[in-house]
Scaffold this active site. Structure first.
Site, PDB file in Angstrom:
ATOM      1  N   GLY A 159      37.651 -65.301 -17.109  1.00 28.60           N
ATOM      2  CA  GLY A 159      38.918 -65.932 -16.781  1.00 28.60           C
ATOM      3  C   GLY A 159      39.213 -67.106 -17.698  1.00 28.60           C
ATOM      4  O   GLY A 159      38.874 -67.104 -18.889  1.00 28.60           O
ATOM      5  N   SER A 160      39.811 -68.130 -17.117  1.00 33.67           N
ATOM      6  CA  SER A 160      40.316 -69.237 -17.937  1.00 33.67           C
ATOM      7  C   SER A 160      39.225 -70.107 -18.553  1.00 33.67           C
ATOM      8  O   SER A 160      39.517 -70.918 -19.435  1.00 33.67           O
ATOM      9  CB  SER A 160      41.250 -70.108 -17.100  1.00 33.67           C
ATOM     10  OG  SER A 160      42.427 -69.391 -16.796  1.00 33.67           O
ATOM     11  N   THR A 161      37.970 -69.963 -18.118  1.00 35.16           N
ATOM     12  CA  THR A 161      36.908 -70.719 -18.795  1.00 35.16           C
ATOM     13  C   THR A 161      36.796 -70.284 -20.258  1.00 35.16           C
ATOM     14  O   THR A 161      36.366 -71.059 -21.106  1.00 35.16           O
ATOM     15  CB  THR A 161      35.547 -70.531 -18.101  1.00 35.16           C
ATOM     16  OG1 THR A 161      35.193 -69.141 -18.072  1.00 35.16           O
ATOM     17  CG2 THR A 161      35.580 -71.082 -16.681  1.00 35.16           C
TER      18      THR A 161
END
Length: 494
Positions: A223-225
């Site tokens: 995801g956004s990591t």
């Protein structure tokens, strides 16, 4: 000598020669294969004839040995015991009379049993003095307080998940937790009870799969990591040179070759946002377009520098994380925000945070600090090893500044620690066909002390199938666990 006697003598001589050849063949050619043959019970009996050496954390043993139960097969004298087995199982693995050994118990079996060739002098001395053979010790890099914070956080949260904490300057693994877990002591022997305990832990009977080491062997969409990797690629390739330069990020943004808009979560200020603001609010459009503009090759090159597409050996093997090649621009856009085919282990995402914290230098992760003989003499010592340099020091410091904004006033405020600079990135990764299942909650972070040193970088992932979908976020579920792990390490430095 008459002819019949001569024939008998030659025949007897041939028999003796055959016996000598057979004996030498067994002793020198077949020795290793016979020794390792699972049907050779003498090897198993010898392995469990004396207590194993211990696996140590902070100088204290987290393993032990006890006399085996007399029921069932009773020719194996000692069996393995574990202190707080479920917490440490992802580190130790198991050593079972019935089911073999895994992880450190398997990899360092020679040291722990005393059979390793590097213990030759010790074994010879014990033989001369008449002492029983004794196993050596495996000294780990783990931090007991950090491990407890990680495991307790996962257990309290429930569901499934994993935590990895690294020391950025060396690559030492400080915490490696997976939940749900198992107690290796429950099947360390060779009785019916051990067999029943083993059976219950198999995925066929327990869908939660407690024996899966999620920290090393499970990959998740990050995801956004993963936007931290995309920001690093933008800086390293000169697409943007500062955290506060406005990006070319129209809103709405239609992915190339499609009629599909890449959506952001909610009404957030993403149009032509700076990378600092885009990371603070987690703008999909900004980082998706950066990945699409840079292209698959440059994104893949940067991901590989962080460790993607390669197995890691700690020495326990970690599954390779994935960033695909041969993707078109829209697929690259989705992959650059941690979706599509992108998949990462918790170890991998801890490595990403660690490289940023260590001014762009990625150190090889490891969990064995030293091997010792039974009298505590060092047998081998692990030296820190540089793996790669995903970022220049200048660009790493820019990215640190961006990640600190995320924690100070973005989606990662739950990770703030008084008196400590914390940088982080949240992630809520889509899961299931057309995002039909509850997403994974991620948080990666690092802590910096006033002297500029960074003692810890952390990655946390949470799978919470029972949670309300609207309540799942990296900042809400994963960041508090990361905070507790970082505090455990920071407090030990005071």
């Amino acid at each position: 000598m008459n002819k019949p006697l001569r024939r008998i003598a030659i025949f007897c001589g041939l028999l003796v020669l055959t016996l000598l050849l057979r004996d030498n063949y067994l002793q020198y050619v077949r020795a290793d294969s016979l020794k390792d043959d699972p049907k050779n019970r003498r090897v198993t009996i010898a392995r469990y004839a004396t207590p194993r050496g211990d696996i140590l954390v902070g100088g204290d043993p987290i393993t032990g040995s006890a006399e085996s139960s007399k029921s069932g097969v009773n020719d194996l004298k000692y069996k393995r015991t574990y202190k707080n087995g479920p917490m440490w199982a992802p580190v130790t693995g198991y050593a079972s009379q019935a089911f073999g050994a895994t992880q450190l118990e398997s990899i360092e079996d020679g040291i722990l049993t005393g059979d390793d060739d590097r213990l030759f002098f010790r074994k010879t001395l014990d033989m001369i003095t008449g002492k029983e053979q004794q196993g050596g010790n495996v000294v780990t890099t783990l931090n007991a307080a950090a491990q407890k914070a990680a495991f307790d956080g996962l257990k309290k949260r429930g569901g499934k998940g994993a935590v990895v904490a690294l020391e950025p300057s060396t690559g030492k693994i400080l915490a490696l937790a997976s939940y749900p877990s198992y107690d290796p002591s429950s099947f360390a022997g060779n009785t019916n009870d051990d067999a029943a305990a083993w059976k219950k832990l198999q995925k066929k009977y327990d869908p939660a799969d407690p024996m899966l080491n999620r920290a090393l062997r499970e990959t998740y969409p990050p995801g956004s990591t993963f936007k931290v990797v995309t920001a690093a690629a933008a800086l390293e390739n000169g697409k943007y040179t500062s955290a506060d330069e406005r990006t070319d990020s129209p809103l709405p943004w239609v992915m190339p070759g499609t009629t599909t808009e890449l959506k952001n979560e909610g009404n957030i200020p993403c149009e032509n946002a700076t990378m600092r603001v885009a990371l603070q609010y987690s703008c999909n459009t900004v980082f998706g377009k950066i990945g699409s503009d840079l292209g698959n090759d440059k994104m893949l090159e940067e991901a590989k520098k962080f460790g993607f597409d390669s197995e890691q050996f700690t020495p326990v093997r970690a599954t390779a994380s994935v960033f695909s090649d041969d993707m078109n621009k829209s697929q690259t856009a989705l992959s650059s925000i941690g979706q599509y085919n992108t998949a990462a282990t918790p170890l991998q995402m801890a490595m990403v945070a660690s490289a940023v914290a260590n001014d762009g230098k990625l150190m090889k992760p490891y969990m064995v600090d030293e091997l010792q003989s039974s009298n505590l003499d060092p047998v081998a010592k692990t030296e820190p090893e540089e793996l790669s340099r995903p970022l220049s020091p200048k660009n790493a410091q820019i990215l640190q500044d961006m990640m600190q904004t995320v924690v100070e006033k973005g989606t990662g405020t739950n990770a703030r620690i008084s008196g400590v600079e914390v940088g982080g990135k949240t992630g809520t990764a889509q899961h299931g066909v057309e995002n039909s299942e509850n997403p994974y909650a991620w948080f990666i972070s690092y802590a910096k002390l006033p002297d500029g040193s960074s003692p810890v970088a952390v990655a946390v992932v949470i799978e919470d199938e029972g949670a309300n979908r609207d309540d799942i976020s990296g900042g809400g579920l994963a960041a508090p666990i990361a905070k507790n792990v970082m505090e455990a390490v920071v407090n030990a430095k005071k």
